[in-house]
Motif scaffolding. Structure first.
Motif, short mmCIF file in Angstrom:
data_model
loop_
_atom_site.label_atom_id
_atom_site.label_comp_id
_atom_site.label_asym_id
_atom_site.label_seq_id
_atom_site.Cartn_x
_atom_site.Cartn_y
_atom_site.Cartn_z
N ILE A 11 0.89 -1.22 0.00
CA ILE A 11 0.09 0.01 0.18
C ILE A 11 0.97 1.20 -0.02
O ILE A 11 1.82 1.49 0.76
CB ILE A 11 -0.82 0.07 1.11
N ASP A 12 0.59 2.04 -1.02
CA ASP A 12 1.35 3.44 -1.04
C ASP A 12 2.69 3.01 -0.98
O ASP A 12 3.63 3.92 -0.27
CB ASP A 12 0.77 4.36 -0.12
N GLY A 13 3.29 2.17 -1.54
CA GLY A 13 4.76 1.86 -1.82
C GLY A 13 5.33 1.04 -0.49
O GLY A 13 6.47 0.73 -0.57
N LYS A 14 4.53 0.55 0.48
CA LYS A 14 5.14 0.12 1.62
C LYS A 14 4.54 -1.34 2.14
O LYS A 14 3.06 -1.41 1.81
CB LYS A 14 4.88 0.74 2.87
N LEU A 15 5.03 -2.36 2.10
CA LEU A 15 4.39 -3.68 2.40
C LEU A 15 3.45 -3.53 3.57
O LEU A 15 3.99 -3.15 4.78
CB LEU A 15 5.63 -4.83 2.85
N LYS A 16 2.22 -4.07 3.36
CA LYS A 16 1.27 -4.04 4.71
C LYS A 16 1.18 -5.36 5.04
O LYS A 16 0.90 -5.56 6.10
CB LYS A 16 -0.02 -3.43 4.02
N THR A 17 0.90 -6.39 4.32
CA THR A 17 0.50 -7.67 4.65
C THR A 17 0.72 -8.51 3.53
O THR A 17 1.20 -8.21 2.57
CB THR A 17 -0.82 -7.87 5.14
N TYR A 18 0.40 -10.01 3.69
CA TYR A 18 0.50 -10.99 2.67
C TYR A 18 -0.82 -11.80 2.54
O TYR A 18 -1.37 -11.90 3.77
CB TYR A 18 1.85 -11.68 2.76
N SER A 19 -1.00 -12.66 1.57
CA SER A 19 -2.12 -13.58 1.76
C SER A 19 -1.89 -14.68 2.18
O SER A 19 -0.47 -15.17 2.29
CB SER A 19 -2.39 -13.70 0.08
N ASN A 20 -2.69 -15.21 2.89
CA ASN A 20 -2.24 -16.53 3.78
C ASN A 20 -2.12 -17.76 2.81
O ASN A 20 -2.44 -17.76 1.40
CB ASN A 20 -3.32 -16.69 4.85
N GLU A 21 -2.26 -18.95 3.59
CA GLU A 21 -2.09 -20.15 2.69
C GLU A 21 -3.52 -20.54 1.77
O GLU A 21 -3.68 -21.49 0.85
CB GLU A 21 -1.92 -21.39 3.47
N PHE B 170 -6.27 -12.19 2.55
CA PHE B 170 -5.97 -11.17 3.39
C PHE B 170 -6.89 -10.27 3.98
O PHE B 170 -7.94 -10.07 3.22
CB PHE B 170 -4.76 -10.66 2.79
N LYS B 171 -6.50 -9.37 4.81
CA LYS B 171 -7.41 -8.41 5.37
C LYS B 171 -6.82 -6.94 5.25
O LYS B 171 -5.57 -6.63 5.54
CB LYS B 171 -7.81 -8.79 6.71
N LEU B 172 -7.76 -6.01 5.19
CA LEU B 172 -7.34 -4.44 5.19
C LEU B 172 -8.21 -3.68 5.84
O LEU B 172 -9.59 -4.26 5.94
CB LEU B 172 -7.45 -3.90 3.72
N ASN B 173 -7.85 -2.87 6.64
CA ASN B 173 -8.78 -1.78 7.33
C ASN B 173 -8.87 -0.63 6.25
O ASN B 173 -8.06 0.24 5.94
CB ASN B 173 -8.09 -1.27 8.56
N LEU B 174 -10.24 -0.66 5.83
CA LEU B 174 -10.75 0.51 4.85
C LEU B 174 -10.96 1.93 5.26
O LEU B 174 -11.13 2.83 4.62
CB LEU B 174 -11.84 0.02 4.17
N ASP B 175 -10.60 1.85 6.74
CA ASP B 175 -10.55 3.04 7.30
C ASP B 175 -9.26 4.08 7.09
O ASP B 175 -9.38 5.14 7.18
CB ASP B 175 -10.89 3.31 8.85
N THR B 176 -8.16 3.13 7.05
CA THR B 176 -7.09 3.94 6.65
C THR B 176 -6.99 4.31 5.13
O THR B 176 -7.46 3.62 4.25
CB THR B 176 -6.11 2.43 6.58
N LYS B 177 -6.39 5.26 4.98
CA LYS B 177 -6.40 5.95 3.72
C LYS B 177 -5.40 4.93 2.80
O LYS B 177 -4.21 4.82 3.05
CB LYS B 177 -5.89 7.53 3.61
N ILE B 178 -5.98 4.73 1.62
CA ILE B 178 -5.08 3.93 0.48
C ILE B 178 -5.29 4.87 -0.74
O ILE B 178 -6.51 5.03 -1.45
CB ILE B 178 -5.78 2.58 0.53
N ASP B 179 -4.10 5.28 -1.13
CA ASP B 179 -4.09 5.74 -2.73
C ASP B 179 -3.93 4.59 -3.60
O ASP B 179 -4.70 4.77 -4.37
CB ASP B 179 -2.91 6.84 -2.51
N THR B 180 -2.96 4.09 -3.40
CA THR B 180 -2.69 2.83 -4.49
C THR B 180 -2.45 1.62 -3.63
O THR B 180 -1.87 1.46 -2.56
CB THR B 180 -1.69 3.21 -5.43
N LEU B 181 -2.73 0.31 -4.18
CA LEU B 181 -2.62 -0.95 -3.72
C LEU B 181 -2.11 -1.68 -4.71
O LEU B 181 -2.63 -1.72 -6.02
CB LEU B 181 -3.90 -1.51 -2.92
N SER B 182 -0.88 -2.27 -4.48
CA SER B 182 -0.32 -3.29 -5.31
C SER B 182 -0.18 -4.69 -4.83
O SER B 182 0.07 -4.92 -3.58
CB SER B 182 1.18 -3.01 -5.96
N ILE B 183 -0.45 -5.59 -5.53
CA ILE B 183 -0.32 -7.12 -5.27
C ILE B 183 0.67 -7.77 -6.21
O ILE B 183 0.64 -7.84 -7.40
CB ILE B 183 -1.82 -7.64 -5.52
N SER B 184 1.67 -8.48 -5.50
CA SER B 184 2.91 -8.93 -6.25
C SER B 184 3.20 -10.22 -5.79
O SER B 184 2.94 -10.65 -4.54
CB SER B 184 3.92 -8.12 -5.90
#
Length: 293
Positions: free
Chosen positions: A42-52, A56-70
């Motif tokens: 999220i915004d250039g910084k690793l936030k979490t990763y998908s489990n087995e 994965f979960k995100l808090n949508l109250d947190t400001k997110i400009d861009t999200l990348s999944i790699s």
């Protein structure tokens, strides 16, 4: 009455919080199988990763400009906030597969594993991995001593551990390959435009990064560097990682052409430098390659 007010307040807060937390699932576009251990940035910084299970979960109250999944085997997907709130299932497109097993000639295929040459005193050199320092990139030079036309099939990161700890945490990090600046004997240009997102479990004995689905890479005659780096230090601290990624080290033979390089700040400027223990052939991280003609 006071207890009832506290209970209602807690219920409202808990309900509100749960509403802002959204669970997502990652699936392959081809066969809808779950995609595990994709890195969520999220915004250039690793936030979490998908489990087995690919979740994965995100808090949508947190400001997110861009999200990348790699993910190593899938194309990176970039999403805007409006895209995120619309769907809870996200499909990724697989990387195009390199024809790995098609033989175009009758020449016998030879596979070799290239790792640092160990000193005969290595048996007495200890049995613990070395913790990876924050703020560094560490590269190990892998020489092409036969000067033959090989292709790189795998990146190999070895550990001294025998097996992973059961139920251990997955620790994300990044790798790349870099060409060799033969004038200064330091890493020069990255092979991959973006670092490959990978990871390991605590005490995992071996990490093999299969490049067959990504890119066919000739093994340069003047060798190549395997480069490992971490995400932002805060990610590991904020997520309660007791151990940073750690890797095996070996004592080098005096005639070994493997060497280790560090990329870190010197007087505020990032540069590559070879540590004294590599110059003196004392030790090196145990990084290497699997190659094939």
């Amino acid at each position: 009455m006071l207890k009832k007010i506290i209970y209602i307040t807690f219920f409202v807060f808990n309900y509100s919080y749960s509403q802002s937390i959204k669970e997502f699932k990652l699936l392959s576009e081809i066969d809808s199988t779950s995609i595990e251990y994709a890195h969520i940035i999220i915004d250039g910084k690793l936030k979490t990763y998908s489990n087995e299970k690919g979740k994965f979960k995100l808090n949508l109250d947190t400001k997110i400009d861009t999200l990348s999944i790699s993910h190593l085997e899938f194309r990176t997907k970039n999403l805007l906030f409006d895209d995120i709130i619309k769907n809870d299932t996200i499909y990724l497109q697989e990387n195009s597969t390199v024809l790995d097993e098609v033989f175009l000639s009758k020449v016998k295929k030879v596979t070799k594993v290239l790792l640092p040459k160990k000193s005969i005193r290595e048996l007495n050199y200890g049995n613990k991995d070395l913790m990876f320092p924050y703020g560094f990139k560490i590269a190990v030079y892998v020489p092409n001593e036969e000067k033959t036309n090989f292709f790189i099939k795998k990146i190999i990161l070895k550990s001294k551990n025998k097996k992973a700890i059961s139920n251990s945490k997955f620790i994300p990090f990044k790798v790349n390959l870099m060409t060799c600046d033969t004038v200064n004997n330091i890493p020069d240009k990255p092979i991959f435009k973006e670092d490959l997102v990978v990871g390991k479990f605590e005490n995992q004995p071996l990490v093999e990064i299969n490049l067959a689905k990504i890119k066919e890479i000739p093994f340069p005659k003047n060798g190549i560097f395997v480069v490992v780096s971490l995400y932002d230090e805060n990610y590991y601290l904020d997520n309660g990682f007791i151990n940073k990624p750690s890797f095996g080290i070996v004592q080098l033979r005096k005639n070994s052409n493997f060497r280790e390089m560090h990329y870190y700040t010197i007087n505020g400027v990032y540069q590559w430098s070879e540590p004294f223990y590599s110059k003196e052939k004392i030790q090196s991280f145990n990084y290497g390659l699997e190659v094939r003609n």
